[in-house]
Scaffold this active site. Structure first.
Site, short mmCIF file in Angstrom:
data_model
loop_
_atom_site.label_atom_id
_atom_site.label_comp_id
_atom_site.label_asym_id
_atom_site.label_seq_id
_atom_site.Cartn_x
_atom_site.Cartn_y
_atom_site.Cartn_z
N LYS A 61 0.84 -1.22 0.00
CA LYS A 61 0.00 0.00 0.00
C LYS A 61 0.86 1.26 0.00
CE LYS A 61 1.08 0.93 4.42
NZ LYS A 61 1.89 2.09 4.85
N ASP B 117 -1.86 -1.88 10.15
CA ASP B 117 -2.05 -1.87 8.69
C ASP B 117 -2.63 -3.18 8.15
OD1 ASP B 117 -0.98 0.65 8.58
OD2 ASP B 117 0.99 0.00 7.85
#
Ligand code: C5P
Length: 310
Positions: free
Chosen positions: A17, A145
């Site tokens: 990401k 995350d």
């Protein structure tokens, strides 16, 4: 003894990401900071192969430098497998083979992607069928995350970054990633930001913690306009990540000089993410960065979260 549902093993892929926006608020007593972030999953992947086994073991292979990745209980994928087994009452173990495509300690959530992929792979391997909601809960216990790596796409993260709201994002965004050989430790970068703030440095331009995602950013994502997105991209961790790294500051200005709309540090760095107007511009930026001796890759987002491939 539980018999594996998938005796030949399971292959799951999960994306790395970029934090298109990363506003960092105060540090709480648990050591975590309040965040307002926008994640976008990009086309750089971790592949996890889960095979039936009596014990728990991890093997790491990959295109990126994997020498520093632990294969014991410090490995987040190992912790994910054991957490799922404990939660679901599974007696079996698993052998995990992880093919890393996301830079290690690069600020792109590679370890979190491994954990997310492992949850999905072991869920299928053992037939635990916990469902997305329970998997999300386990993911949040593993790291801030990890839920996003399960989810993928584009999403706003609040709390520690683990409370997700999907963001509408149209079309495709072209990114060039500039990698560094030397990684950065996430806790170290957050710690440095705290120190800088204690000395009145490293604040966002408006000098107030930027815990609101700008409306202009959500609009730019919704209409798929890279030109509109570029000026509102922001990372509060950037001053802390580049403090001792003159090479990163130089590469950031180089990328823009080569035609990127803007560049930011991804997460806690040191990977740099350059937003480009389209595939052609991205290819030029990638080639020019490579000509300066940097390792650069052209990727796109958003892409799906952790998915079973086989
Ligand atoms: O959750 P994860 O293990 O990925 O976080 C790594 C480190 O990053 C934490 O130990 C903490 O130092 C820092 N962090 C933080 N605030 C957050 C997320 C991460 O301070 N919201």
């Amino acid at each position: 003894m539980t018999l594996a549902h998938r005796p030949d093993g399971v292959h799951v892929r999960a994306p790395g990401k970029i934090n298109v926006y990363l506003g960092v608020g105060p540090r709480h007593d648990d050591g975590y900071h309040a965040l307002a972030t926008v994640f976008q999953a990009v086309s750089l992947y971790e592949d996890v192969y889960a095979y039936p086994s009596e014990g728990f073991s991890v093997e790491i292979v990959g295109d990126v430098n994997v020498a520093d990745v632990p294969t014991d209980d410090r490995n987040l994928a190992m912790r994910a497998a054991k957490l799922l087994a404990r939660t679901a009452g599974v007696d079996d173990g698993v052998h995990l083979r992880i093919r890393k495509g996301v830079p290690v300690a690069g600020g792109m959530g590679g370890g979190s992607a491994d954990a997310a992929a492992t949850l999905v792979a072991c869920d299928a391997l053992w037939g635990t069928e916990l469902g997305p909601h329970r998997l999300h809960e386990l993911a949040a216990r593993l790291g801030a995350d990890v839920p996003f790596a399960l989810h993928g796409g584009t999403a706003v993260g609040t709390g520690r970054g683990d409370q997700l709201t999907p963001a509408l994002a149209r079309g495709r965004f072209d990114w060039v990633l500039a990698m560094s050989e030397q990684g950065l430790s996430t806790p170290t970068v957050y710690g440095r930001l705290d120190e800088m703030r204690a000395h009145g440095e490293g604040l966002a331009d408006d000098a107030a913690p930027s815990l609101e995602v700008p409306v202009a950013m959500l609009h730019a994502l919704r209409v798929g306009d890279a030109h509109e997105l570029a000026p509102v991209m922001m990372n509060d961790l950037e001053p802390a990540a580049i403090a001792d790294r003159a090479d990163l500051a130089l590469a950031l200005s180089d990328g823009v000089r080569f035609g990127a709309l803007t560049g930011i540090v991804s997460g806690s760095g040191p990977t740099l993410a350059f937003l480009c107007a389209g595939p052609g511009a991205a290819r030029t930026v990638q080639e020019e960065l490579r000509a300066t001796g940097r390792d650069a890759l052209h990727v796109h987002g958003p892409v799906a979260g952790a998915r079973i491939i086989l």
